[in-house]
Design a protein around this motif. Structure first.
Motif, PDB file in Angstrom:
ATOM      1  N   THR A 282       9.684  47.682   1.524  1.00  7.02           N
ATOM      2  CA  THR A 282       9.679  46.366   2.149  1.00  7.02           C
ATOM      3  C   THR A 282       9.232  45.300   1.152  1.00  7.02           C
ATOM      4  O   THR A 282       8.579  45.594   0.149  1.00  7.02           O
ATOM      5  CB  THR A 282       8.747  46.333   3.367  1.00  7.02           C
ATOM      6  OG1 THR A 282       7.415  46.700   2.976  1.00  7.02           O
ATOM      7  CG2 THR A 282       9.234  47.299   4.439  1.00  7.02           C
ATOM      8  N   GLY A 283       9.590  44.069   1.453  1.00  3.25           N
ATOM      9  CA  GLY A 283       9.169  42.959   0.615  1.00  3.25           C
ATOM     10  C   GLY A 283       9.760  41.651   1.097  1.00  3.25           C
ATOM     11  O   GLY A 283      10.798  41.628   1.766  1.00  3.25           O
ATOM     12  N   ASP A 284       9.083  40.565   0.759  1.00  4.73           N
ATOM     13  CA  ASP A 284       9.496  39.208   1.112  1.00  4.73           C
ATOM     14  C   ASP A 284       9.990  38.526  -0.153  1.00  4.73           C
ATOM     15  O   ASP A 284       9.235  38.391  -1.127  1.00  4.73           O
ATOM     16  CB  ASP A 284       8.305  38.455   1.704  1.00  4.73           C
ATOM     17  CG  ASP A 284       8.648  37.045   2.169  1.00  4.73           C
ATOM     18  OD1 ASP A 284       9.688  36.499   1.745  1.00  4.73           O
ATOM     19  OD2 ASP A 284       7.862  36.478   2.954  1.00  4.73           O
ATOM     20  N   ILE A 285      11.239  38.071  -0.168  1.00  2.00           N
ATOM     21  CA  ILE A 285      11.799  37.530  -1.402  1.00  2.00           C
ATOM     22  C   ILE A 285      11.202  36.179  -1.786  1.00  2.00           C
ATOM     23  O   ILE A 285      11.427  35.716  -2.908  1.00  2.00           O
ATOM     24  CB  ILE A 285      13.332  37.415  -1.343  1.00  2.00           C
ATOM     25  CG1 ILE A 285      13.788  36.430  -0.258  1.00  2.00           C
ATOM     26  CG2 ILE A 285      13.966  38.770  -1.164  1.00  2.00           C
ATOM     27  CD1 ILE A 285      15.269  36.084  -0.352  1.00  2.00           C
TER      28      ILE A 285
ATOM     29  N   VAL B  26       8.629  40.673  -4.867  1.00  2.00           N
ATOM     30  CA  VAL B  26       9.890  40.927  -5.569  1.00  2.00           C
ATOM     31  C   VAL B  26       9.664  41.827  -6.771  1.00  2.00           C
ATOM     32  O   VAL B  26      10.380  42.808  -6.989  1.00  2.00           O
ATOM     33  CB  VAL B  26      10.550  39.602  -5.980  1.00  2.00           C
ATOM     34  CG1 VAL B  26      11.767  39.864  -6.872  1.00  2.00           C
ATOM     35  CG2 VAL B  26      10.958  38.797  -4.758  1.00  2.00           C
ATOM     36  N   ASP B  27       8.639  41.507  -7.571  1.00  2.00           N
ATOM     37  CA  ASP B  27       8.334  42.353  -8.723  1.00  2.00           C
ATOM     38  C   ASP B  27       8.031  43.779  -8.290  1.00  2.00           C
ATOM     39  O   ASP B  27       8.436  44.742  -8.958  1.00  2.00           O
ATOM     40  CB  ASP B  27       7.139  41.779  -9.496  1.00  2.00           C
ATOM     41  CG  ASP B  27       7.468  40.488 -10.227  1.00  2.00           C
ATOM     42  OD1 ASP B  27       8.664  40.185 -10.403  1.00  2.00           O
ATOM     43  OD2 ASP B  27       6.527  39.778 -10.620  1.00  2.00           O
TER      44      ASP B  27
ATOM     45  N   TRP C  39      16.422  33.235  -6.968  1.00  2.00           N
ATOM     46  CA  TRP C  39      15.944  33.098  -8.349  1.00  2.00           C
ATOM     47  C   TRP C  39      14.895  34.151  -8.681  1.00  2.00           C
ATOM     48  O   TRP C  39      14.939  34.776  -9.750  1.00  2.00           O
ATOM     49  CB  TRP C  39      15.365  31.699  -8.562  1.00  2.00           C
ATOM     50  CG  TRP C  39      14.592  31.569  -9.843  1.00  2.00           C
ATOM     51  CD1 TRP C  39      15.070  31.628 -11.116  1.00  2.00           C
ATOM     52  CD2 TRP C  39      13.174  31.405  -9.963  1.00  2.00           C
ATOM     53  NE1 TRP C  39      14.044  31.487 -12.025  1.00  2.00           N
ATOM     54  CE2 TRP C  39      12.880  31.349 -11.346  1.00  2.00           C
ATOM     55  CE3 TRP C  39      12.138  31.269  -9.033  1.00  2.00           C
ATOM     56  CZ2 TRP C  39      11.579  31.182 -11.822  1.00  2.00           C
ATOM     57  CZ3 TRP C  39      10.856  31.095  -9.506  1.00  2.00           C
ATOM     58  CH2 TRP C  39      10.580  31.058 -10.883  1.00  2.00           C
ATOM     59  N   LEU C  40      13.943  34.384  -7.777  1.00  2.00           N
ATOM     60  CA  LEU C  40      12.914  35.394  -8.029  1.00  2.00           C
ATOM     61  C   LEU C  40      13.541  36.775  -8.190  1.00  2.00           C
ATOM     62  O   LEU C  40      13.130  37.559  -9.058  1.00  2.00           O
ATOM     63  CB  LEU C  40      11.890  35.409  -6.889  1.00  2.00           C
ATOM     64  CG  LEU C  40      10.920  34.227  -6.818  1.00  2.00           C
ATOM     65  CD1 LEU C  40      10.066  34.331  -5.549  1.00  2.00           C
ATOM     66  CD2 LEU C  40      10.018  34.175  -8.048  1.00  2.00           C
ATOM     67  N   CYS C  41      14.536  37.087  -7.361  1.00  2.00           N
ATOM     68  CA  CYS C  41      15.209  38.381  -7.481  1.00  2.00           C
ATOM     69  C   CYS C  41      15.941  38.488  -8.817  1.00  2.00           C
ATOM     70  O   CYS C  41      15.816  39.506  -9.521  1.00  2.00           O
ATOM     71  CB  CYS C  41      16.184  38.571  -6.325  1.00  2.00           C
ATOM     72  SG  CYS C  41      15.399  38.863  -4.718  1.00  2.00           S
TER      73      CYS C  41
ATOM     74  N   GLU D 179      15.102  41.330 -11.614  1.00  2.00           N
ATOM     75  CA  GLU D 179      16.167  42.305 -11.879  1.00  2.00           C
ATOM     76  C   GLU D 179      16.591  42.281 -13.344  1.00  2.00           C
ATOM     77  O   GLU D 179      16.793  43.330 -13.966  1.00  2.00           O
ATOM     78  CB  GLU D 179      17.352  42.000 -10.959  1.00  2.00           C
ATOM     79  CG  GLU D 179      17.066  42.314  -9.498  1.00  2.00           C
ATOM     80  CD  GLU D 179      17.878  41.500  -8.513  1.00  2.00           C
ATOM     81  OE1 GLU D 179      17.650  41.644  -7.292  1.00  2.00           O
ATOM     82  OE2 GLU D 179      18.758  40.716  -8.935  1.00  2.00           O
ATOM     83  N   VAL D 180      16.712  41.083 -13.894  1.00  2.00           N
ATOM     84  CA  VAL D 180      17.092  40.972 -15.305  1.00  2.00           C
ATOM     85  C   VAL D 180      16.040  41.606 -16.200  1.00  2.00           C
ATOM     86  O   VAL D 180      16.359  42.297 -17.177  1.00  2.00           O
ATOM     87  CB  VAL D 180      17.330  39.498 -15.679  1.00  2.00           C
ATOM     88  CG1 VAL D 180      17.358  39.317 -17.188  1.00  2.00           C
ATOM     89  CG2 VAL D 180      18.625  38.997 -15.056  1.00  2.00           C
TER      90      VAL D 180
END
Length: 248
Positions: free
Chosen positions: A59-62, A68-69, A117-119, A123-124
């Motif tokens: 689970t997580g809130d973007i 996200v991390d 943007w955070l994702c 991810e990058v």
């Protein structure tokens, strides 16, 4: 060999609608899949449904950088790498621009723009050491044109396209491709909400669609699977409508 055999794919916003259907497509196409959303219960049900495949969830809130991390790190810890990401989590919002509250405007921007943007950023960072990766963001045909009554939502979807195009330039030299899908009306809980908030609006768009039907989450997921796969190896920065011809 299936389209995504050997790939590890993160699905953000996997609890229902397009995200859940895309996760089913990715798993069937051979990917190892990490499911992410805010609420655990629907993720657990989907993971149980896909128990014959290599699927996990967290689970997580973007809108939270630490969340996200954490879920990107959890994906790498669970599967050993991150090859693809499908950034689908978003919220809708109707109303004429002068009737949208500041609180609602800030919230939809935080989820749809900052969250994307955070994702992307996390991810990058996970993909960079591999020298490869593919990210698919989800915008909307509302990010390609305007219409009355959904200005805040459409502004965010225009922004997702801008983020994607910039990311394609920023991260292409790292071997990471970034593309965006722009669905038209798609049978999801969000579409049902639009039917309630904008009476007749959904049906009018479907009537104006050359294929004369709304899309399905599986159709969007199948398009994303192609973009995530090596068959799309020279595609980056593409804005691909999945809209039955609506924007043709």
């Amino acid at each position: 060999m299936s389209l995504l055999t050997g790939k590890v794919v993160l699905v953000v916003g996997a609890s229902s609608g397009i995200g859940a259907e895309a996760a089913r497509v990715f798993a069937a196409d051979g990917a190892s899949v990490m499911l992410v959303a805010r609420n655990e219960e629907p993720l657990a049900k989907l993971a149980a449904e896909l128990s014959d495949h290599d699927v996990a969830y967290t689970t997580g809130d973007i809108t939270s950088a630490s969340d996200v991390d954490a879920f990107v790190s959890a994906t790498v810890s669970r599967f050993g790498r991150l090859d693809g990401a499908f950034n689908n989590a978003a919220m809708g919002g109707g109303g004429r621009l002068d009737s949208v509250s500041e609180e609602d405007f800030d919230r939809i921007m935080a989820v749809n723009v900052k969250g994307t943007w955070l994702c992307l950023r996390a991810e990058v960072r996970a993909m960079e050491s591999q020298g490869s990766g593919s990210i698919v963001n989800v915008s909307s045909i509302g990010g390609l044109r305007g219409s009355s009554g959904m200005g805040a939502y459409q502004a965010t979807k225009h922004a997702v396209i801008g983020l994607t195009r910039t990311a394609a330039h920023d991260f292409g030299p790292l071997g990471i491709r970034v593309n965006v899908i722009a669905p038209g009306p798609t049978e999801t809980p969000m579409l049902d909400e639009l039917r309630r908030t904008i009476p007749g609006g959904v049906e009018a768009r479907i009537a104006a669609t050359p294929l004369r039907k709304a899309g399905t989450g599986a159709e969007v997921g199948s398009t994303a699977a192609f973009l995530l796969s090596d068959r799309a190896s020279h595609l980056s920065g593409v804005v691909l409508p999945v809209d039955g011809g609506f924007t043709a």
